[in-house]
Motif scaffolding. Structure first.
Motif, PDB file in Angstrom:
ATOM      1  N   LEU A 101       0.819  -1.205   0.000  1.00 35.73           N
ATOM      2  CA  LEU A 101       0.000   0.000   0.000  1.00 35.73           C
ATOM      3  C   LEU A 101       0.855   1.258   0.000  1.00 35.73           C
ATOM      4  O   LEU A 101       1.941   1.309   0.572  1.00 35.73           O
ATOM      5  N   ARG A 102       0.316   2.274  -0.638  1.00 37.36           N
ATOM      6  CA  ARG A 102       0.903   3.612  -0.619  1.00 37.36           C
ATOM      7  C   ARG A 102      -0.233   4.604  -0.360  1.00 37.36           C
ATOM      8  O   ARG A 102      -1.412   4.261  -0.407  1.00 37.36           O
ATOM      9  N   VAL A 103       0.153   5.829  -0.104  1.00 31.03           N
ATOM     10  CA  VAL A 103      -0.848   6.847   0.182  1.00 31.03           C
ATOM     11  C   VAL A 103      -1.760   7.073  -1.015  1.00 31.03           C
ATOM     12  O   VAL A 103      -2.903   7.526  -0.860  1.00 31.03           O
ATOM     13  N   ASP A 104      -1.300   6.707  -2.218  1.00 33.68           N
ATOM     14  CA  ASP A 104      -2.110   6.960  -3.402  1.00 33.68           C
ATOM     15  C   ASP A 104      -2.774   5.714  -3.958  1.00 33.68           C
ATOM     16  O   ASP A 104      -3.321   5.743  -5.070  1.00 33.68           O
ATOM     17  N   ASN A 105      -2.746   4.603  -3.194  1.00 32.68           N
ATOM     18  CA  ASN A 105      -3.411   3.416  -3.730  1.00 32.68           C
ATOM     19  C   ASN A 105      -4.181   2.615  -2.679  1.00 32.68           C
ATOM     20  O   ASN A 105      -4.784   1.599  -3.016  1.00 32.68           O
ATOM     21  N   TRP A 106      -4.184   3.032  -1.444  1.00 30.44           N
ATOM     22  CA  TRP A 106      -4.782   2.232  -0.386  1.00 30.44           C
ATOM     23  C   TRP A 106      -6.268   1.987  -0.615  1.00 30.44           C
ATOM     24  O   TRP A 106      -6.820   1.022  -0.105  1.00 30.44           O
ATOM     25  N   TYR A 107      -6.915   2.861  -1.365  1.00 31.07           N
ATOM     26  CA  TYR A 107      -8.351   2.802  -1.564  1.00 31.07           C
ATOM     27  C   TYR A 107      -8.742   1.935  -2.767  1.00 31.07           C
ATOM     28  O   TYR A 107      -9.927   1.710  -3.011  1.00 31.07           O
ATOM     29  N   SER A 108      -7.757   1.464  -3.505  1.00 34.87           N
ATOM     30  CA  SER A 108      -8.026   0.710  -4.733  1.00 34.87           C
ATOM     31  C   SER A 108      -7.923  -0.781  -4.496  1.00 34.87           C
ATOM     32  O   SER A 108      -6.923  -1.270  -3.968  1.00 34.87           O
ATOM     33  N   ARG A 109      -8.938  -1.522  -4.924  1.00 32.18           N
ATOM     34  CA  ARG A 109      -8.908  -2.976  -4.752  1.00 32.18           C
ATOM     35  C   ARG A 109      -7.720  -3.590  -5.483  1.00 32.18           C
ATOM     36  O   ARG A 109      -7.247  -4.672  -5.111  1.00 32.18           O
ATOM     37  N   TYR A 110      -7.218  -2.916  -6.494  1.00 32.45           N
ATOM     38  CA  TYR A 110      -6.133  -3.471  -7.303  1.00 32.45           C
ATOM     39  C   TYR A 110      -4.782  -3.395  -6.600  1.00 32.45           C
ATOM     40  O   TYR A 110      -3.809  -4.008  -7.050  1.00 32.45           O
ATOM     41  N   ALA A 111      -4.720  -2.677  -5.503  1.00 36.94           N
ATOM     42  CA  ALA A 111      -3.480  -2.614  -4.724  1.00 36.94           C
ATOM     43  C   ALA A 111      -3.301  -3.836  -3.839  1.00 36.94           C
ATOM     44  O   ALA A 111      -2.226  -4.059  -3.292  1.00 36.94           O
ATOM     45  N   TYR A 112      -4.342  -4.649  -3.707  1.00 38.14           N
ATOM     46  CA  TYR A 112      -4.347  -5.772  -2.781  1.00 38.14           C
ATOM     47  C   TYR A 112      -4.199  -7.077  -3.546  1.00 38.14           C
ATOM     48  O   TYR A 112      -4.940  -7.326  -4.499  1.00 38.14           O
TER      49      TYR A 112
END
Length: 125
Positions: A101-112
């Motif tokens: 996770l980063r501050v600019d991707n934590w909200y995206s399902r694709y980061a997981y």
């Protein structure tokens, strides 16, 4: 890959609280950020909270700020979601997920990259 298993869901009356837990297997879990998503019937999964690998930073969806609290214990390989003042609109399947996770991707399902099977939370009015 990290394996994740959620627990703690159930049927709760509006105004009540729940504590969801996510147990992770794999020593690498402590190097991953983690998040909780929820999916209501007929809708896609929405992020509700996330936490960095060391717990130093937490993120929340605007809709749950002040009611949801995410925490983790890397010694126990667990991530928890404390939910207060439950409302019927909180009814959903709640999923635990892990990723870089980063501050600019934590909200995206694709980061997981790792997901649990989910635990059902039902709030009655």
């Amino acid at each position: 890959q990290v394996q994740l298993v959620e627990s703690g869901g159930g049927l709760v009356q509006a105004g009540g609280s729940l504590r969801l837990s996510c147990a992770a297997s794999g020593r690498a879990f402590s190097t991953y950020g983690a998040g909780w998503f929820r999916q209501a019937p007929g809708k896609g999964p929405d992020v509700v909270a996330a936490i960095t690998w060391n717990g130093g930073q937490t993120y929340y969806a605007d809709s749950v700020k002040g009611r949801f609290t995410i925490s983790r214990d890397n010694a126990k390989n667990t991530v928890n979601l404390q939910i207060a003042s439950l409302q019927p609109e909180d009814t959903a399947v709640y999923y635990c997920a892990a990723g870089s996770l980063r501050v600019d991707n934590w909200y995206s399902r694709y980061a997981y990259t790792s997901w649990g099977q989910g635990t059902q939370v039902t709030v009655s009015s």
